[in-house]
Design a protein around this motif. Structure first.
Motif, PDB file in Angstrom:
ATOM      1  N   LYS A   1       1.086  -1.131  -0.198  1.00  7.75           N
ATOM      2  CA  LYS A   1       0.236   0.073  -0.035  1.00  7.75           C
ATOM      3  C   LYS A   1       0.968   1.044  -0.109  1.00  7.75           C
ATOM      4  CE  LYS A   1      -4.001  -1.989   0.033  1.00  7.75           C
ATOM      5  NZ  LYS A   1      -4.782  -2.037  -0.882  1.00  7.75           N
ATOM      6  N   ILE A   2       2.460   1.157   0.461  1.00  8.90           N
ATOM      7  CA  ILE A   2       2.631   2.333   0.563  1.00  8.90           C
ATOM      8  C   ILE A   2       2.857   2.691  -0.616  1.00  8.90           C
ATOM      9  CG2 ILE A   2       3.063   2.479   3.268  1.00  8.90           C
ATOM     10  CD1 ILE A   2       6.033   1.156   3.557  1.00  8.90           C
ATOM     11  N   ARG A   3       3.918   1.791  -1.054  1.00 13.49           N
ATOM     12  CA  ARG A   3       4.414   1.852  -2.492  1.00 13.49           C
ATOM     13  C   ARG A   3       3.646   2.631  -3.295  1.00 13.49           C
ATOM     14  NH1 ARG A   3       5.777  -1.977  -5.090  1.00 13.49           N
ATOM     15  NH2 ARG A   3       7.175  -1.869  -6.423  1.00 13.49           N
ATOM     16  N   GLU A   4       2.287   2.279  -3.312  1.00 16.41           N
ATOM     17  CA  GLU A   4       1.427   2.295  -4.216  1.00 16.41           C
ATOM     18  C   GLU A   4       0.827   3.329  -4.475  1.00 16.41           C
ATOM     19  OE1 GLU A   4      -1.542   0.872  -3.682  1.00 16.41           O
ATOM     20  OE2 GLU A   4      -1.365  -1.505  -4.319  1.00 16.41           O
ATOM     21  N   LEU A   5       1.142   4.661  -2.788  1.00 13.65           N
ATOM     22  CA  LEU A   5       1.355   5.748  -2.577  1.00 13.65           C
ATOM     23  C   LEU A   5       2.930   6.846  -2.831  1.00 13.65           C
ATOM     24  CD1 LEU A   5      -0.357   6.223   0.786  1.00 13.65           C
ATOM     25  CD2 LEU A   5      -1.563   6.712  -1.848  1.00 13.65           C
ATOM     26  N   GLY A   6       3.992   6.377  -3.591  1.00 16.84           N
ATOM     27  CA  GLY A   6       5.153   6.732  -3.362  1.00 16.84           C
ATOM     28  C   GLY A   6       6.102   6.346  -3.175  1.00 16.84           C
TER      29      GLY A   6
ATOM     30  N   PHE B   1       8.697  12.554   0.357  1.00 12.73           N
ATOM     31  CA  PHE B   1       8.587  14.318   0.847  1.00 12.73           C
ATOM     32  C   PHE B   1      10.189  14.450   1.081  1.00 12.73           C
ATOM     33  CE2 PHE B   1       5.445  11.717   3.149  1.00 12.73           C
ATOM     34  CZ  PHE B   1       4.351  12.401   2.372  1.00 12.73           C
ATOM     35  N   GLY B   2      11.145  13.685  -0.143  1.00 15.67           N
ATOM     36  CA  GLY B   2      12.713  14.204  -0.112  1.00 15.67           C
ATOM     37  C   GLY B   2      13.264  12.928   0.472  1.00 15.67           C
TER      38      GLY B   2
ATOM     39  N   TYR C   1      13.500  12.510   4.534  1.00 15.15           N
ATOM     40  CA  TYR C   1      12.427  12.002   5.127  1.00 15.15           C
ATOM     41  C   TYR C   1      12.299  10.482   4.669  1.00 15.15           C
ATOM     42  CZ  TYR C   1      10.871  16.267   6.210  1.00 15.15           C
ATOM     43  OH  TYR C   1      11.467  18.084   6.256  1.00 15.15           O
ATOM     44  N   ILE C   2      12.623   9.508   6.444  1.00 12.02           N
ATOM     45  CA  ILE C   2      12.664   8.051   6.611  1.00 12.02           C
ATOM     46  C   ILE C   2      11.506   7.434   7.146  1.00 12.02           C
ATOM     47  CG2 ILE C   2      14.133   6.562   6.683  1.00 12.02           C
ATOM     48  CD1 ILE C   2      14.992   7.912   4.055  1.00 12.02           C
ATOM     49  N   LEU C   3      10.862   6.228   6.810  1.00  9.52           N
ATOM     50  CA  LEU C   3      10.298   5.080   7.621  1.00  9.52           C
ATOM     51  C   LEU C   3      11.343   4.474   8.157  1.00  9.52           C
ATOM     52  CD1 LEU C   3       6.877   4.867   6.068  1.00  9.52           C
ATOM     53  CD2 LEU C   3       7.567   6.456   7.385  1.00  9.52           C
ATOM     54  N   ARG C   4      10.605   4.770   9.946  1.00 14.50           N
ATOM     55  CA  ARG C   4      12.009   3.134  10.002  1.00 14.50           C
ATOM     56  C   ARG C   4      11.066   2.728  10.722  1.00 14.50           C
ATOM     57  NH1 ARG C   4      17.482   4.433  11.617  1.00 14.50           N
ATOM     58  NH2 ARG C   4      17.176   3.106  13.482  1.00 14.50           N
ATOM     59  N   ILE C   5      10.764   0.929   9.958  1.00 14.33           N
ATOM     60  CA  ILE C   5       9.745   0.080  10.645  1.00 14.33           C
ATOM     61  C   ILE C   5      11.348  -1.247  11.459  1.00 14.33           C
ATOM     62  CG2 ILE C   5       8.703  -1.653   9.940  1.00 14.33           C
ATOM     63  CD1 ILE C   5       8.149   0.050   7.662  1.00 14.33           C
TER      64      ILE C   5
ATOM     65  N   TRP D   1       2.297  12.398   7.013  1.00 17.71           N
ATOM     66  CA  TRP D   1       2.283  10.802   6.486  1.00 17.71           C
ATOM     67  C   TRP D   1       1.208  10.768   7.293  1.00 17.71           C
ATOM     68  CZ3 TRP D   1       3.709   5.908   6.307  1.00 17.71           C
ATOM     69  CH2 TRP D   1       3.128   5.032   7.455  1.00 17.71           C
ATOM     70  N   CYS D   2       1.104  10.963   8.181  1.00 12.32           N
ATOM     71  CA  CYS D   2       0.264  10.703   9.135  1.00 12.32           C
ATOM     72  C   CYS D   2      -1.517  10.021   8.343  1.00 12.32           C
ATOM     73  CB  CYS D   2      -0.102  11.425  10.831  1.00 12.32           C
ATOM     74  SG  CYS D   2       0.997  11.720  11.377  1.00 12.32           S
ATOM     75  N   SER D   3      -1.328  11.258   7.647  1.00 10.92           N
ATOM     76  CA  SER D   3      -2.316  11.301   6.499  1.00 10.92           C
ATOM     77  C   SER D   3      -2.783   9.426   5.713  1.00 10.92           C
ATOM     78  CB  SER D   3      -2.717  12.388   5.616  1.00 10.92           C
ATOM     79  OG  SER D   3      -4.023  11.917   5.085  1.00 10.92           O
TER      80      SER D   3
END
Length: 499
Positions: free
Chosen positions: A367-372, A396-397, A400-404, A440-442
């Motif tokens: 899903k997040i891949r689909e959102l770019g 977003f640049g 800016y990173i998501l850490r999982i 990101w929250c959205s």
């Protein structure tokens, strides 16, 4: 709630049916008077009673869990007692069956198996009536034969039945004796030696028959025979005790060969000694050892039968070796089995949770891949399963990173920005970072909504909004993470080329 009640009932029904199925397997290929259909019917009735009592009122009750646990424990106790009874019957149903063993059957029999209880009581009554009639001074051979005719076919091969049949024939021969043949007196004297002294009815009839000759010689012979019988009473009693000792030793060998070997010297001593009190003590020692060993044997066999229900689980979670170790033990304790089952179910639950998490994460990543969001999928799930932190680039640049990361209670997701120095950031930049984090929250809320439509519910155990706290990390950590990722990628590519 009606659907929940139906699903719960179906779950409990399957669980109970599984337990009953194991009892049915124990009864396969066994045809015994003491193993009636009411053993299974009793379990089916208990299941039916439980399912009927499990109503919407119980489901909505505050004590729902306690009530269910208590009822299931009660039902499983009846299942276990049924297994114990079946194993006891299989262990004891030899040609040495006696009245004490029958009474032990009654003691172990689970409540509710009324037909089987009546059958056992009937056989006990036959044993008692035969003993009573043979000891009666006016023993009646017709009554005795009537009792013998009431024995079920599969009990006509036991030693007790054959012995009673033999004594009945002796009694019948005595009553028909006319002394036309000179050997008749010798036959009667032989019976006088063979028949146990407690069977007064037979002894009295033999003596009466001999006295019918009204000769001094016969009377004198009877007196001589009485003296002879008293002198040989100890010998006869010893023979009876040795027969009992051999019978109980044979049963001990069937359930505990090691203990039987330890007791072997006592058997030899009983055969060699002339001390009848010592022989009786040896018998009592063997009897006590056997009953104790039988209790442990039955407990172990029941526990092994319980364990068999989890054999497939043990293979699935990689605990087959531990399962085999328990199944090969001569003595099993309930605590050891309970601990194994708890460990097994915990392992199974962990694997199931991991599989559910994997499916959830797979769909989340898609899903997040689909959102770019930029995801490098190579080795991602393997790294997550090892507890490593996986970083995902955002639209977003590059900073800016998501850490999982996998945690014990779920997945931890952090939205971060890599900076040279957090202290040098202006208020404008910080407000801008918060605005980006809200985007990101959205996106995250959209993903949750989309996943819920596919049956995957994401629960926020702890959610920190950007305005409450924004996470910054130093860029040197980012550089290290990139280098670490490159090493991983190069290693994977190298292995692929080597194959």
């Amino acid at each position: 709630m009606t659907e929940t009640l139906r699903e719960n009932k179906e779950f409990f029904k399957n669980q109970i049916d599984n337990s009953i199925g194991h009892v049915k397997d124990m009864l396969k290929n066994i045809d015994s008077y003491f193993l009636g259909e009411d053993l299974i019917e009793n379990l089916e009735k208990c299941k039916k009673d439980f399912l009927e009592k499990y109503t919407m009122e119980i489901l909505l009750s505050e004590n729902h869990t306690q009530w269910v646990d208590a009822q299931i424990a009660k039902l499983q106790d009846i299942v276990r007692k049924t297994k114990e009874y079946i194993i006891l019957v299989k262990t004891e149903l030899t040609d040495n069956l006696d009245i004490q063993t029958l009474k032990a059957f009654i003691d172990v029999l689970p409540d509710g198996a009324l037909e089987t209880k009546k059958k056992i009581q009937k056989i006990i009554e036959l044993f008692e009536n035969l003993e009573k009639e043979f000891k009666n001074p006016n023993a009646n051979v017709k009554v005795i034969k009537q009792y013998l005719n009431n024995f079920p076919k599969d009990l006509c091969n036991i030693k007790y039945y054959k012995k009673m049949q033999q004594y009945a024939e002796i009694l019948n021969t005595i009553e028909k004796c006319t002394f036309d043949n000179p050997s008749d007196i010798e036959i009667l004297k032989k019976y006088l030696k063979e028949v146990p002294s407690e069977y007064h009815g037979i002894i009295r009839k033999i003596k009466q028959k001999l006295l019918e000759q009204k000769t001094f010689e016969v009377k004198k012979q009877i007196e001589v025979e009485q003296i002879f019988k008293e002198e040989n009473l100890k010998v006869t009693k010893k023979e009876e005790m040795l027969e009992k000792i051999e019978a109980i030793f044979g049963k001990l060998k069937n359930i505990n060969l090691k203990l039987a070997e330890e007791k072997k010297q006592l058997i030899q001593e009983a055969k060699e000694t002339d001390d009848i009190l010592r022989v009786e003590l040896i018998f009592e020692d063997l009897k006590f050892s056997y009953i104790k060993a039988r209790t442990i044997y039955i407990q172990t066999e029941v526990l092994k039968n319980d364990l068999k229900m989890y054999e497939t689980f043990a293979e699935e979670v990689g605990m087959k070796s531990e399962f085999n170790d328990l199944m090969q033990m001569d003595i099993l304790h309930k605590e050891a089995v309970d601990d194994f089952i708890k460990m097994l179910l915990d392992r199974k639950r962990q694997i199931m949770e991991q599989e559910i998490r994997k499916v959830s994460v797979d769909k989340f990543i898609r899903k997040i891949r689909e959102l770019g969001y930029s995801v490098v999928e190579e080795g991602l799930m393997e790294r997550l399963s090892k507890g490593e932190i996986v970083e995902i680039r955002t639209p977003f640049g590059e900073d800016y990173i998501l850490r999982i990361k996998y945690e014990n209670d779920g997945i931890k997701i952090m939205f971060v920005r890599y900076v040279e120095d957090e202290g040098s950031l202006s208020e404008y930049e910080k407000h801008k970072d918060i605005s980006i984090a809200k985007k990101w929250c959205s996106d995250y809320d959209k993903i949750k909504q989309l996943l819920s439509q596919e049956g995957i519910v994401i629960e926020d155990k702890q959610r920190i909004e950007p305005e409450m706290r924004f996470y910054y990390l130093k860029k040197e950590k980012m550089e290290y993470a990139k280098r670490h990722q490159n090493i991983k990628s190069n290693d994977i590519q190298h292995r692929q080329r080597s194959v």
